[in-house]
Design an enzyme around this catalytic site. Structure first.
Site, PDB file in Angstrom:
ATOM      1  N   SER A 155      23.337  22.107  48.711  1.00  0.00           N
ATOM      2  CA  SER A 155      24.229  23.260  48.798  1.00  0.00           C
ATOM      3  C   SER A 155      25.561  22.801  49.380  1.00  0.00           C
ATOM      4  CB  SER A 155      23.572  24.350  49.652  1.00  0.00           C
ATOM      5  OG  SER A 155      24.416  25.464  49.774  1.00  0.00           O
ATOM      6  N   SER A 156      26.123  23.561  50.266  1.00  0.00           N
ATOM      7  CA  SER A 156      27.417  23.224  50.864  1.00  0.00           C
ATOM      8  C   SER A 156      27.606  24.053  52.117  1.00  0.00           C
ATOM      9  CB  SER A 156      28.539  23.548  49.886  1.00  0.00           C
ATOM     10  OG  SER A 156      29.784  23.481  50.554  1.00  0.00           O
ATOM     11  N   TYR A 169      32.599  29.372  44.079  1.00  0.00           N
ATOM     12  CA  TYR A 169      31.782  28.182  44.385  1.00  0.00           C
ATOM     13  C   TYR A 169      30.874  28.481  45.578  1.00  0.00           C
ATOM     14  CZ  TYR A 169      30.808  23.526  46.371  1.00  0.00           C
ATOM     15  OH  TYR A 169      30.197  22.423  46.902  1.00  0.00           O
ATOM     16  N   LYS A 173      26.673  28.717  45.762  1.00  0.00           N
ATOM     17  CA  LYS A 173      25.830  27.949  46.687  1.00  0.00           C
ATOM     18  C   LYS A 173      24.984  28.905  47.545  1.00  0.00           C
ATOM     19  CE  LYS A 173      27.060  23.674  45.668  1.00  0.00           C
ATOM     20  NZ  LYS A 173      26.100  22.723  45.067  1.00  0.00           N
TER      21      LYS A 173
HETATM   22  N1  LIG Z   1      31.829  16.200  48.313  1.00  0.00           N
HETATM   23  C1  LIG Z   1      31.748  17.187  49.168  1.00  0.00           C
HETATM   24  O1  LIG Z   1      32.565  17.304  50.077  1.00  0.00           O
HETATM   25  C2  LIG Z   1      30.632  18.191  49.056  1.00  0.00           C
HETATM   26  C3  LIG Z   1      30.500  19.117  50.100  1.00  0.00           C
HETATM   27  C4  LIG Z   1      29.480  20.055  50.040  1.00  0.00           C
HETATM   28  C5  LIG Z   1      28.615  20.068  48.987  1.00  0.00           C
HETATM   29  N2  LIG Z   1      28.772  19.157  47.975  1.00  0.00           N
HETATM   30  C6  LIG Z   1      27.815  19.239  46.873  1.00  0.00           C
HETATM   31  O2  LIG Z   1      27.232  17.982  46.653  1.00  0.00           O
HETATM   32  C7  LIG Z   1      26.840  17.852  45.286  1.00  0.00           C
HETATM   33  C8  LIG Z   1      27.380  16.553  44.735  1.00  0.00           C
HETATM   34  O3  LIG Z   1      28.786  16.611  44.776  1.00  0.00           O
HETATM   35  P1  LIG Z   1      29.736  15.323  44.858  1.00  0.00           P
HETATM   36  O4  LIG Z   1      30.565  15.478  46.051  1.00  0.00           O
HETATM   37  O5  LIG Z   1      28.955  14.095  44.672  1.00  0.00           O
HETATM   38  O6  LIG Z   1      30.675  15.645  43.609  1.00  0.00           O
HETATM   39  P2  LIG Z   1      31.191  14.771  42.410  1.00  0.00           P
HETATM   40  O7  LIG Z   1      31.477  13.391  42.843  1.00  0.00           O
HETATM   41  O8  LIG Z   1      32.253  15.602  41.800  1.00  0.00           O
HETATM   42  O9  LIG Z   1      29.930  14.747  41.444  1.00  0.00           O
HETATM   43  C9  LIG Z   1      29.460  15.898  40.818  1.00  0.00           C
HETATM   44  C10 LIG Z   1      28.183  15.539  40.084  1.00  0.00           C
HETATM   45  O10 LIG Z   1      27.657  16.705  39.475  1.00  0.00           O
HETATM   46  C11 LIG Z   1      27.481  16.468  38.089  1.00  0.00           C
HETATM   47  N3  LIG Z   1      27.853  17.641  37.323  1.00  0.00           N
HETATM   48  C12 LIG Z   1      28.874  18.509  37.551  1.00  0.00           C
HETATM   49  N4  LIG Z   1      28.926  19.450  36.601  1.00  0.00           N
HETATM   50  C13 LIG Z   1      27.920  19.144  35.730  1.00  0.00           C
HETATM   51  C14 LIG Z   1      27.459  19.740  34.515  1.00  0.00           C
HETATM   52  N5  LIG Z   1      28.044  20.842  33.991  1.00  0.00           N
HETATM   53  N6  LIG Z   1      26.416  19.164  33.879  1.00  0.00           N
HETATM   54  C15 LIG Z   1      25.821  18.065  34.378  1.00  0.00           C
HETATM   55  N7  LIG Z   1      26.205  17.463  35.518  1.00  0.00           N
HETATM   56  C16 LIG Z   1      27.243  18.000  36.182  1.00  0.00           C
HETATM   57  C17 LIG Z   1      28.419  15.320  37.733  1.00  0.00           C
HETATM   58  O11 LIG Z   1      27.879  14.623  36.632  1.00  0.00           O
HETATM   59  P3  LIG Z   1      28.765  13.954  35.444  1.00  0.00           P
HETATM   60  O12 LIG Z   1      29.925  13.265  36.099  1.00  0.00           O
HETATM   61  O13 LIG Z   1      27.800  13.030  34.801  1.00  0.00           O
HETATM   62  O14 LIG Z   1      29.165  15.071  34.536  1.00  0.00           O
HETATM   63  C18 LIG Z   1      28.428  14.503  39.011  1.00  0.00           C
HETATM   64  O15 LIG Z   1      27.390  13.567  39.013  1.00  0.00           O
HETATM   65  C19 LIG Z   1      27.392  19.091  44.575  1.00  0.00           C
HETATM   66  O16 LIG Z   1      26.361  20.030  44.412  1.00  0.00           O
HETATM   67  C20 LIG Z   1      28.436  19.610  45.537  1.00  0.00           C
HETATM   68  O17 LIG Z   1      28.649  20.993  45.393  1.00  0.00           O
HETATM   69  C21 LIG Z   1      29.760  18.228  47.990  1.00  0.00           C
END
Ligand SMILES: NC(=O)c1ccc[n+]([C@@H]2O[C@H](COP(=O)([O-])OP(=O)(O)OC[C@H]3O[C@@H](n4cnc5c(N)ncnc54)[C@H](OP(=O)(O)O)[C@@H]3O)[C@@H](O)[C@H]2O)c1
Length: 263
Positions: A155-156, A169, A173
Site C-alpha cells: 500500500s502506501s 491514488y 490504496k
Molecule cells: N516509491 C514510493 O515512494 C512508494 C511509496 C509508497 C508506496 N509505493 C508503492 O510501492 C509499489 C511499487 O512502486 P515503485 O515505487 O516500485 O514504483 P515504480 O518504480 O514506478 O514501479 C511500478 C511497478 O508497477 C508496475 N505497474 C504499474 N502499472 C502497471 C500496470 N498497469 N500493469 C502491470 N504492471 C504495472 C510496473 O511494471 P512495468 O514497468 O512492467 O509496467 C512497475 O514494476 C506500488 O504499489 C506503489 O504504489 C511506492
C-alpha cells in the site's frame, strides 16, 4: 549443520517486479530460497534482467508479463504464471493446486493529482490497477495457494495520512488496505496470513520528479526520522519477514514502513 533458507521450497509471485520496490522484493525472496515469478506490465527487458540476476546468484525465477487494470488481467497473470512454472519445473500440475505459497501485490500506478485536476479516466485507472487487480489476483491465487501461504499487499503511507496531492491514488490504496483484515479473517483457518506494508517515500521511478534538485531530495529525506529517502530494500526486507514462517502470528495488519515519517 544443514542451514536451510527461510523460503526453501516456496513458490512466490511478485507483481511489478521488473523495477523499483518489486524488483527488490523478488530478488530478496529468491535469495531466501523461493522460486519467484517476476511479473511485469511493460518492462519486459527489466524483468528478464531481474531473472538473470537471480539465476546468476544461484536462485530460481522466471518472468511473466500481463498488463494490470484491464479486463481479464488476473486470469492473464496466472495463465502466464502457470506457463512459466511449467517451463521452470516441468510441472503439469501448475495452476491446479499447491502451485503458489506467496503472493505479493506490489504493482501500482500513481500520479492522480489533486481533486481539482482529476479526470474520471485517471481515477478509474488508479482503482483498476491498485485495488481491483489485487482483489482478483487474490481470487485467482487462492485455489492454487497451499495452506500456510502468505499474501502481502504493498500500500502506501498515502492511505493513512492526508495526501491531497494524489487523492485518487491514496483512495485506491485505502481500498487495498480494507481488503487485508477481511481476507485475514477468512483465510485464518487455512493458516494463510494477509498483511499490508505501507512505504513512505522510496527512491524509485515513481517519485523521481520529486527528487530533481538537491533541495527537493533533502526535503523528502527529512520526512523520515533517519533523514534519508527509503531504499527499495527497506521495504523488501519487511516483505521477506512477512513472507516467512517467522511472521506466522501476524495477520490482518498494516505495517508502516516509512522510516518514522511524520513522527
Ligand atoms: N516509491 C514510493 O515512494 C512508494 C511509496 C509508497 C508506496 N509505493 C508503492 O510501492 C509499489 C511499487 O512502486 P515503485 O515505487 O516500485 O514504483 P515504480 O518504480 O514506478 O514501479 C511500478 C511497478 O508497477 C508496475 N505497474 C504499474 N502499472 C502497471 C500496470 N498497469 N500493469 C502491470 N504492471 C504495472 C510496473 O511494471 P512495468 O514497468 O512492467 O509496467 C512497475 O514494476 C506500488 O504499489 C506503489 O504504489 C511506492
Amino acid at each position: 549443520m544443514n542451514i536451510e533458507r527461510a523460503l526453501t521450497g516456496k513458490i512466490a509471485l511478485v507483481t511489478g517486479a521488473g523495477r523499483g520496490i518489486g524488483r527488490a522484493i523478488a530478488t530478496r525472496l529468491a535469495r531466501d530460497g523461493a522460486l519467484v515469478g517476476v511479473h511485469y506490465g511493460r518492462s519486459e527487458a527489466a524483468a528478464l534482467e531481474v531473472v538473470g540476476e537471480i539465476r546468476r546468484n544461484g536462485g530460481r525465477a522466471f518472468a511473466l508479463g500481463a498488463e494490470l487494470g484491464v479486463p481479464g488481467d488476473a486470469a492473464a497473470v496466472f495463465e502466464a504464471f502457470d506457463a512459466g512454472l511449467r517451463g521452470e519445473r516441468g510441472d503439469e500440475a501448475a495452476g491446479t493446486e499447491a502451485s503458489l505459497d506467496i503472493l505479493v501485490n506490489n504493482a501500482g500506478a500513481s500520479g492522480s493529482g489533486p481533486v481539482g485536476q482529476a479526470v474520471p479516466e485517471v481515477f478509474d485507472r488508479m482503482m483498476a490497477v491498485n485495488a481491483k487487480a489485487p482483489f482478483f489476483l487474490v481470487q485467482n491465487a487462492l485455489p492454487r495457494m497451499r495452506d500456510g501461504g502468505r499474501i502481502v499487499n504493498v500500500s502506501s503511507l498515502a492511505s493513512r495520512r492526508a495526501f491531497p496531492e494524489s487523492l485518487a491514488y491514496a483512495m485506491s490504496k485505502g481500498a487495498l488496505d480494507t481488503m487485508t483484515p477481511a481476507l485475514a479473517k477468512e483465510l485464518g483457518p487455512r493458516g494463510i496470513t494477509v498483511n499490508t506494508v505501507g512505504p513512505g517515500f522510496i527512491e524509485t521511478d515513481m517519485n523521481a520528479r520529486r527528487r530533481t534538485t538537491p533541495e527537493a531530495r533533502a526535503a523528502l529525506a527529512a520526512r523520515s526520522v533517519f533523514d534519508r529517502i527509503g531504499r527499495p530494500s527497506d521495504v523488501a526486507d519487511v516483505v521477506a519477514f512477512l513472507a516467512s514462517d517467522d511472521s506466522r502470528w501476524i495477520t490482518g495488519q498494516y505495517l508502516d514502513v516509512s522510516g518514522g515519517t511524520d513522527l
